[in-house]
Design an enzyme around this catalytic site. Structure first.
Site, mmCIF file in Angstrom:
data_model
loop_
_atom_site.group_PDB
_atom_site.id
_atom_site.type_symbol
_atom_site.label_atom_id
_atom_site.label_comp_id
_atom_site.label_asym_id
_atom_site.label_seq_id
_atom_site.Cartn_x
_atom_site.Cartn_y
_atom_site.Cartn_z
ATOM 1 N N LYS A 171 -18.135 21.758 -27.228
ATOM 2 C CA LYS A 171 -16.716 22.105 -27.021
ATOM 3 C C LYS A 171 -15.960 20.937 -26.383
ATOM 4 O O LYS A 171 -14.913 20.525 -26.870
ATOM 5 C CB LYS A 171 -16.590 23.348 -26.108
ATOM 6 C CG LYS A 171 -17.278 24.592 -26.641
ATOM 7 C CD LYS A 171 -17.072 25.796 -25.716
ATOM 8 C CE LYS A 171 -17.726 25.662 -24.356
ATOM 9 N NZ LYS A 171 -19.206 25.583 -24.396
ATOM 10 N N ARG B 272 -14.154 33.935 -21.796
ATOM 11 C CA ARG B 272 -15.607 34.025 -21.773
ATOM 12 C C ARG B 272 -16.088 35.467 -21.708
ATOM 13 O O ARG B 272 -17.282 35.727 -21.746
ATOM 14 C CB ARG B 272 -16.137 33.354 -20.511
ATOM 15 C CG ARG B 272 -16.226 31.889 -20.601
ATOM 16 C CD ARG B 272 -17.480 31.506 -21.355
ATOM 17 N NE ARG B 272 -18.333 30.661 -20.579
ATOM 18 C CZ ARG B 272 -18.123 29.373 -20.353
ATOM 19 N NH1 ARG B 272 -17.069 28.777 -20.821
ATOM 20 N NH2 ARG B 272 -18.976 28.687 -19.673
ATOM 21 N N ARG C 177 -27.418 15.254 -21.496
ATOM 22 C CA ARG C 177 -25.984 14.951 -21.284
ATOM 23 C C ARG C 177 -25.797 14.059 -20.054
ATOM 24 O O ARG C 177 -26.362 14.332 -18.995
ATOM 25 C CB ARG C 177 -25.195 16.248 -21.113
ATOM 26 C CG ARG C 177 -23.748 15.991 -20.677
ATOM 27 C CD ARG C 177 -22.850 17.177 -20.857
ATOM 28 N NE ARG C 177 -23.297 18.361 -20.165
ATOM 29 C CZ ARG C 177 -22.757 19.571 -20.352
ATOM 30 N NH1 ARG C 177 -21.778 19.734 -21.218
ATOM 31 N NH2 ARG C 177 -23.215 20.602 -19.692
ATOM 32 N N ARG D 139 -24.812 16.945 -14.818
ATOM 33 C CA ARG D 139 -24.218 18.122 -14.182
ATOM 34 C C ARG D 139 -25.281 18.932 -13.461
ATOM 35 O O ARG D 139 -26.376 19.124 -13.981
ATOM 36 C CB ARG D 139 -23.505 18.982 -15.249
ATOM 37 C CG ARG D 139 -22.002 18.777 -15.219
ATOM 38 C CD ARG D 139 -21.314 19.376 -16.393
ATOM 39 N NE ARG D 139 -21.539 20.798 -16.572
ATOM 40 C CZ ARG D 139 -20.946 21.522 -17.522
ATOM 41 N NH1 ARG D 139 -20.111 20.948 -18.349
ATOM 42 N NH2 ARG D 139 -21.191 22.808 -17.640
ATOM 43 N N ARG E 186 -27.441 30.367 -18.180
ATOM 44 C CA ARG E 186 -26.128 30.165 -18.828
ATOM 45 C C ARG E 186 -26.183 30.613 -20.283
ATOM 46 O O ARG E 186 -25.259 31.260 -20.772
ATOM 47 C CB ARG E 186 -25.723 28.680 -18.776
ATOM 48 C CG ARG E 186 -25.210 28.247 -17.424
ATOM 49 C CD ARG E 186 -25.196 26.737 -17.297
ATOM 50 N NE ARG E 186 -24.308 26.087 -18.242
ATOM 51 C CZ ARG E 186 -24.415 24.813 -18.596
ATOM 52 N NH1 ARG E 186 -25.374 24.062 -18.101
ATOM 53 N NH2 ARG E 186 -23.567 24.294 -19.439
HETATM 54 P P1 AP5 Z 1 -20.509 19.101 -24.646
HETATM 55 O O1 AP5 Z 1 -19.389 18.694 -25.519
HETATM 56 O O2 AP5 Z 1 -20.479 18.669 -23.226
HETATM 57 O O3 AP5 Z 1 -20.769 20.687 -24.781
HETATM 58 P P2 AP5 Z 1 -19.937 21.925 -24.251
HETATM 59 O O4 AP5 Z 1 -19.890 22.933 -25.333
HETATM 60 O O5 AP5 Z 1 -18.631 21.473 -23.661
HETATM 61 O O6 AP5 Z 1 -20.946 22.434 -23.148
HETATM 62 P P3 AP5 Z 1 -20.697 22.902 -21.652
HETATM 63 O O7 AP5 Z 1 -22.000 22.788 -20.954
HETATM 64 O O8 AP5 Z 1 -19.532 22.204 -21.041
HETATM 65 O O9 AP5 Z 1 -20.358 24.389 -21.904
HETATM 66 P P4 AP5 Z 1 -20.354 25.542 -20.876
HETATM 67 O O10 AP5 Z 1 -19.584 26.536 -21.610
HETATM 68 O O11 AP5 Z 1 -21.685 25.938 -20.396
HETATM 69 O O12 AP5 Z 1 -19.696 24.860 -19.584
HETATM 70 P P5 AP5 Z 1 -18.259 24.982 -18.911
HETATM 71 O O13 AP5 Z 1 -17.976 23.693 -18.259
HETATM 72 O O14 AP5 Z 1 -17.283 25.556 -19.828
HETATM 73 O O15 AP5 Z 1 -21.878 18.571 -25.340
HETATM 74 C C1 AP5 Z 1 -23.138 18.769 -24.707
HETATM 75 C C2 AP5 Z 1 -24.040 17.542 -24.956
HETATM 76 O O16 AP5 Z 1 -24.358 17.482 -26.356
HETATM 77 C C3 AP5 Z 1 -23.362 16.193 -24.622
HETATM 78 O O17 AP5 Z 1 -24.316 15.330 -24.098
HETATM 79 C C4 AP5 Z 1 -22.832 15.693 -25.995
HETATM 80 O O18 AP5 Z 1 -22.791 14.279 -26.051
HETATM 81 C C5 AP5 Z 1 -23.890 16.258 -26.943
HETATM 82 N N1 AP5 Z 1 -23.342 16.642 -28.257
HETATM 83 C C6 AP5 Z 1 -22.128 17.217 -28.514
HETATM 84 N N2 AP5 Z 1 -21.975 17.444 -29.831
HETATM 85 C C7 AP5 Z 1 -23.140 17.021 -30.427
HETATM 86 C C8 AP5 Z 1 -23.585 16.977 -31.789
HETATM 87 N N3 AP5 Z 1 -22.811 17.420 -32.780
HETATM 88 N N4 AP5 Z 1 -24.830 16.493 -32.021
HETATM 89 C C9 AP5 Z 1 -25.625 16.017 -31.006
HETATM 90 N N5 AP5 Z 1 -25.233 16.025 -29.698
HETATM 91 C C10 AP5 Z 1 -24.007 16.514 -29.413
HETATM 92 O O19 AP5 Z 1 -18.577 26.088 -17.792
HETATM 93 C C11 AP5 Z 1 -19.459 25.800 -16.717
HETATM 94 C C12 AP5 Z 1 -19.563 26.998 -15.814
HETATM 95 O O20 AP5 Z 1 -18.258 27.267 -15.230
HETATM 96 C C13 AP5 Z 1 -19.965 28.325 -16.482
HETATM 97 O O21 AP5 Z 1 -21.368 28.456 -16.567
HETATM 98 C C14 AP5 Z 1 -19.327 29.349 -15.532
HETATM 99 O O22 AP5 Z 1 -20.114 29.515 -14.376
HETATM 100 C C15 AP5 Z 1 -18.023 28.671 -15.132
HETATM 101 N N6 AP5 Z 1 -16.930 29.043 -16.051
HETATM 102 C C16 AP5 Z 1 -16.281 28.211 -16.909
HETATM 103 N N7 AP5 Z 1 -15.358 28.892 -17.615
HETATM 104 C C17 AP5 Z 1 -15.429 30.176 -17.197
HETATM 105 C C18 AP5 Z 1 -14.744 31.367 -17.566
HETATM 106 N N8 AP5 Z 1 -13.803 31.377 -18.526
HETATM 107 N N9 AP5 Z 1 -15.084 32.513 -16.931
HETATM 108 C C19 AP5 Z 1 -16.011 32.528 -15.961
HETATM 109 N N10 AP5 Z 1 -16.708 31.451 -15.576
HETATM 110 C C20 AP5 Z 1 -16.414 30.283 -16.183
HETATM 111 MG MG MG Z 2 -17.772 21.516 -21.751
#
Ligand code: AP5
Ligand code: MG
Length: 213
Positions: free
Chosen positions: A13, A89, A128, A157, A168
């Site tokens: 994402k 979410r 990552r 992270r 997660r």
């Molecule tokens: P990356 O692009 O970083 O993936 P991502 O989908 O953004 O993953 P996140 O870990 O950020 O998602 P998340 O939903 O768990 O975390 P968030 O910060 O939203 O890519 C990942 C890796 O893969 C990178 O190294 C990249 O280079 C590689 N990659 C990407 N595309 C690729 C491809 N096509 N092929 C190969 N490699 C690839 O949330 C974190 C925490 O915050 C949650 O757990 C929760 O506690 C809280 N939180 C956030 N939002 C909410 C909400 N709305 N409600 C409640 N709690 C929330």
């Molecule tokens: Mg992300």
């Protein structure tokens, strides 16, 4: 144009969001980034968020809905459009978003759903690395920084530890389907094959977004 980008943790994402906002001029609003900024500044919100994020659990809906609505109310969103990343979410968050957007006079144009085989997500998250100075995301194997890079300039992270990753994934798999069903009923979802390399995923997204402009 107002969009959501959805997908399991590690689906890409954030990686795709950075490219989409560059190309389409949208504002990137990531709840995960907002919480991590608050955690780094040790604000009240940050301390609260940390107690959930470190365990791989979701921050309570009322807190998350509040910060998103406040951000969407800022003038730049109406002017440029928004790409919401990591929100909604839960189904309750989706309903709160519908209401907030209606109140703010915004409409949702599409949901980009990045579909990735769950077994590759652990590998993506464990490799990552994030550039300390710019916050840009890379992967040690799949998307390494250019040239000879210094590992000290990058961090991993806290919630990418294997125990937290498992939690997660469990939490997000359980919550994801009802949200997608909510948007499928409105005909807004565009499924993207996220098992391709980063540039091919982006090309698939651009093809869809060109039809929405
Ligand atoms: P990356 O692009 O970083 O993936 P991502 O989908 O953004 O993953 P996140 O870990 O950020 O998602 P998340 O939903 O768990 O975390 P968030 O910060 O939203 O890519 C990942 C890796 O893969 C990178 O190294 C990249 O280079 C590689 N990659 C990407 N595309 C690729 C491809 N096509 N092929 C190969 N490699 C690839 O949330 C974190 C925490 O915050 C949650 O757990 C929760 O506690 C809280 N939180 C956030 N939002 C909410 C909400 N709305 N409600 C409640 N709690 C929330
Ligand atoms: Mg992300």
């Amino acid at each position: 144009m107002n969009l959501l980008i959805m997908g399991l943790p590690g689906a890409g994402k954030g990686t795709q969001a950075a490219k989409i906002v560059d190309t389409f001029g949208l504002k990137h609003v990531s709840t995960g980034d907002m919480f991590r900024a608050a955690m780094a500044n040790k604000t009240e919100l940050g301390l609260l968020a940390k107690s959930y994020i470190d365990k791989g659990d979701l921050v309570p809906d009322e807190v998350t809905n509040g910060i998103v609505k406040e951000r969407l109310a800022e003038g730049d969103i109406k002017e440029h459009g928004v790409l919401l990343d990591g929100y909604p979410r839960t189904l309750d968050q989706a309903k709160a978003l519908d209401q907030a957007m209606a109140e703010l006079g915004l409409s949702l144009d599409g949901v980009v759903n990045i579909d990735v085989a769950p077994e590759s997500l652990v590998e993506r998250l464990s490799g990552r690395i994030i550039h300390k100075e710019t916050g840009a995301t890379f992967h040690k194997l799949f998307n390494p920084p250019a040239g000879d890079y210094n590992e000290d300039d990058y961090y991993q992270r806290e919630d990418d530890k294997p125990e937290t990753v498992k939690r997660r994934l469990d939490v997000n798999i359980a919550q994801g389907e009802p949200i997608l069903a909510h948007y499928r009923a409105k005909n807004l979802v565009h499924d993207i094959d996220g098992n391709q390399d980063i540039n091919d995923v982006f090309a698939s997204i651009v093809k869809v977004l060109e039809t929405l402009k």
